[in-house]
Design an enzyme around this catalytic site. Structure first.
Site, PDB file in Angstrom:
ATOM      1  CG  ASP A   1      -6.741  -2.577  -3.132  1.00 31.73           C
ATOM      2  OD1 ASP A   1      -7.261  -1.305  -2.717  1.00 31.73           O
ATOM      3  OD2 ASP A   1      -5.685  -2.987  -2.942  1.00 31.73           O
TER       4      ASP A   1
ATOM      5  CB  SER B   1      -0.976  -0.153   1.231  1.00 38.70           C
ATOM      6  OG  SER B   1      -1.849   1.072   1.075  1.00 38.70           O
TER       7      SER B   1
ATOM      8  CG  HIS C   1      -5.820  -1.927   0.555  1.00 43.65           C
ATOM      9  ND1 HIS C   1      -4.929  -1.861  -0.429  1.00 43.65           N
ATOM     10  CD2 HIS C   1      -5.603  -1.526   1.629  1.00 43.65           C
ATOM     11  CE1 HIS C   1      -4.054  -1.243  -0.039  1.00 43.65           C
ATOM     12  NE2 HIS C   1      -4.315  -0.818   1.208  1.00 43.65           N
TER      13      HIS C   1
END
Length: 303
Positions: A245, A154, A275
């Protein structure tokens, strides 16, 4: 996995979009109870030991196999996720420990400074500084500087990509592999961001708030690496994305851009995952296959 997402969404502190600056600061200072963290995020595997240090004021955690080695091991620098606002060293125990064992490598996790107290480019500066330190001190760590990789998830995937670009611009250190796990790379208007705006782990409102807190310059490639003038000469890459996501297309578009620049890229999509799934090895069925793909790619790059 949905039970985990549902639990997180019910908690007051689960969505950054609803938090004041004061609540964010309080949340950053809180430590997750170890039992809860172990159940939710897993622990480092057997046979791996860890050591905490501070490098130029930046806390790091070093993971290494307990067994002795007659040769220097590869070394991987890890940057955690959390929107540049949350995250700490504890959250990387399972991911870093699994890589250390699977690759037979030294893994160095970076506790970089967090926004909003430390906005862009503080995290970038910290991550590059530690990566440079690791390369310069590899032999003292029992590592081979010629077998250096970075990985992140991320926000950490963003930082890993940016560190590779900075290293190229500065003539070092020489990074051999980058593992970018559902990274944010600056592709603001994408189909996946629109289709997953209300996803149960990360929402569109959350991403907007993270951007505001991080306060990066949207035209700066250190904030949005996909905007770099050139992606030529970057390390071999593994990019993992999750279908459910908002950041799915970020990873896909960055993989395409790297390929066009002549960089070897492996892109893996996990169609059932949201995610952050790699953080939940006990609940996300693709967490273990996902980390195994990272291990396989790194072992091949360091061979």
């Amino acid at each position: 996995m949905r039970r985990v997402g549902g639990y997180l969404r019910r908690q007051k502190l689960s969505s950054v979009a609803r938090l004041t600056d004061e609540e964010i600061a309080k949340s950053q200072s809180m430590k997750v109870p170890e039992l809860f963290a172990s159940v939710l995020m897993g622990t480092k595997p057997a046979g791996i030991r860890s050591e905490d240090r501070v490098v130029d004021g930046i806390p790091i955690r070093i993971y290494r196999p307990a067994a002795a080695s007659s040769t220097l091991r590869p070394v991987v620098v890890y940057f955690h996720g959390g929107g540049f606002v949350f995250g700490d060293l504890r959250g990387g125990d399972w991911i870093c420990g699994s890589v250390a064992r699977g690759v037979d490598a030294i893994v160095v996790s970076v506790d970089y400074r967090l926004a909003p107290k430390h906005p862009f480019p503080a995290a970038v500066d910290d991550c590059y500084a530690v990566t440079k330190w690791v390369a310069e001190n590899a032999s003292d760590l029992g590592a081979d500087a010629a077998k250096l990789g970075v990985m992140g998830e991320s926000a950490g995937g963003n930082l890993a990509a940016v560190v590779c670009l900075i290293a190229r611009e500065n003539g070092g250190p020489n990074i051999r592999h980058q593992a970018l796990l559902y990274p944010v790379v600056g592709s603001v208007d994408t189909e996946s961001r629109r289709a997953n705006a209300d996803a149960f782990i990360l929402t569109g409102a959350d991403m907007k708030r993270f951007d505001e807190l991080y306060a990066g310059d949207a035209t700066d490639w250190r904030y949005a690496p996909i905007l770099a003038n050139s992606l030529n000469g970057l390390p071999t890459a593994l990019i993992e994305v999750a279908e459910h996501d908002p950041l799915h297309d970020d990873g896909v578009l960055y993989a395409e851009a790297l390929r066009k620049a002549g960089v070897e890229v492996k892109l893996i999509n996990f169609p059932a995952m949201p995610h952050g799934f790699l953080n939940f090895p006990r609940f996300a069925k693709d967490a273990k296959p996902g980390i195994q793909a990272v291990i396989d790619a790194q072992r091949a790059a360091f061979a």
